[in-house]
Design a protein around this motif. Structure first.
Motif, mmCIF file in Angstrom:
data_model
loop_
_atom_site.group_PDB
_atom_site.id
_atom_site.type_symbol
_atom_site.label_atom_id
_atom_site.label_comp_id
_atom_site.label_asym_id
_atom_site.label_seq_id
_atom_site.Cartn_x
_atom_site.Cartn_y
_atom_site.Cartn_z
ATOM 1 N N GLU A 188 0.815 -1.214 0.000
ATOM 2 C CA GLU A 188 0.000 0.000 0.000
ATOM 3 C C GLU A 188 0.849 1.264 0.000
ATOM 4 O O GLU A 188 0.363 2.348 -0.307
ATOM 5 N N GLY A 189 2.128 1.141 0.324
ATOM 6 C CA GLY A 189 3.019 2.303 0.356
ATOM 7 C C GLY A 189 3.359 2.854 -1.012
ATOM 8 O O GLY A 189 4.019 3.887 -1.119
ATOM 9 N N ALA A 190 2.933 2.197 -2.060
ATOM 10 C CA ALA A 190 3.199 2.672 -3.419
ATOM 11 C C ALA A 190 2.296 3.844 -3.805
ATOM 12 O O ALA A 190 2.489 4.449 -4.855
ATOM 13 N N ASP A 191 1.325 4.168 -2.957
ATOM 14 C CA ASP A 191 0.399 5.268 -3.240
ATOM 15 C C ASP A 191 1.138 6.603 -3.111
ATOM 16 O O ASP A 191 1.478 7.019 -2.002
ATOM 17 N N PRO A 192 1.392 7.304 -4.228
ATOM 18 C CA PRO A 192 2.164 8.551 -4.166
ATOM 19 C C PRO A 192 1.403 9.708 -3.514
ATOM 20 O O PRO A 192 1.990 10.723 -3.171
ATOM 21 N N ASN A 193 0.101 9.531 -3.310
ATOM 22 C CA ASN A 193 -0.714 10.605 -2.747
ATOM 23 C C ASN A 193 -0.946 10.473 -1.253
ATOM 24 O O ASN A 193 -1.649 11.298 -0.681
ATOM 25 N N GLN A 219 3.021 5.727 2.766
ATOM 26 C CA GLN A 219 4.425 5.596 2.376
ATOM 27 C C GLN A 219 5.308 5.394 3.600
ATOM 28 O O GLN A 219 6.199 4.542 3.596
ATOM 29 N N ALA A 220 5.056 6.168 4.650
ATOM 30 C CA ALA A 220 5.840 6.033 5.878
ATOM 31 C C ALA A 220 5.576 4.690 6.550
ATOM 32 O O ALA A 220 6.505 4.040 7.046
ATOM 33 N N ALA A 221 4.314 4.248 6.548
ATOM 34 C CA ALA A 221 3.986 2.938 7.131
ATOM 35 C C ALA A 221 4.683 1.827 6.361
ATOM 36 O O ALA A 221 5.164 0.858 6.951
ATOM 37 N N ALA A 222 4.766 1.970 5.045
ATOM 38 C CA ALA A 222 5.459 0.978 4.218
ATOM 39 C C ALA A 222 6.937 0.927 4.567
ATOM 40 O O ALA A 222 7.522 -0.157 4.695
ATOM 41 N N LYS A 223 7.559 2.083 4.753
ATOM 42 C CA LYS A 223 8.980 2.128 5.121
ATOM 43 C C LYS A 223 9.195 1.505 6.500
ATOM 44 O O LYS A 223 10.124 0.722 6.695
#
Length: 144
Positions: free
Chosen positions: A42-47, A52-56
């Protein structure tokens, strides 16, 4: 021993060690209230910077767990006297790795299981380093 016996031994240990790594990852997946793979995907969502932070955070956390498990399993392979011995020490190592994660969860003033999905990358990094350090320590404990 002939070269073929060493190669056979290599593959037998591989057939035991790799699934044990998978079991360790599965145990972590089943015992955390979030799915690291889903958070990473789900971190691939650029918006959505939170996703993104949760994915990292999840990638660091899961990556550290995998490295820690690999270190423990590598030591189990190195020190084992047979496949059953490898399986026993591998399972003990996986259980200990998971146990230390939850001890860490209990002792810290923050909750890893709630901070990772919120995108707290610092907690993900810290948790990954703890998993790696735990793997090194547990690996050293596997000896005869």
């Amino acid at each position: 021993m002939s070269q073929w016996e060493f190669i056979t031994n290599f593959f037998l240990y591989l057939i035991v060690a790799v699934p044990m790594m998978g079991v360790g990852i599965l145990v972590f997946q089943l015992t955390t209230p979030y799915n690291e793979f889903a958070l990473i995907r789900e971190g691939a969502d650029p918006n959505d910077p939170t996703k993104q932070a949760a994915a990292k955070a999840a990638a660091h956390d899961l990556g550290g767990k995998i490295i820690g498990l690999a270190i423990v399993l590598a030591s189990a392979v190195y020190h084992s006297i047979g496949l059953w011995d490898l399986a026993l020490w591998g399972l003990i190592g996986v259980a200990a790795q998971v146990g230390v994660f939850y001890l860490f969860e209990w002792l810290t003033p923050f909750r890893v299981v709630s901070e990772i999905p919120k995108g707290n990358v610092s907690v993900g990094l810290f948790a990954s380093r703890l998993s790696i350090a735990t793997g090194v320590l547990l690996a050293a404990l596997i000896s005869y």
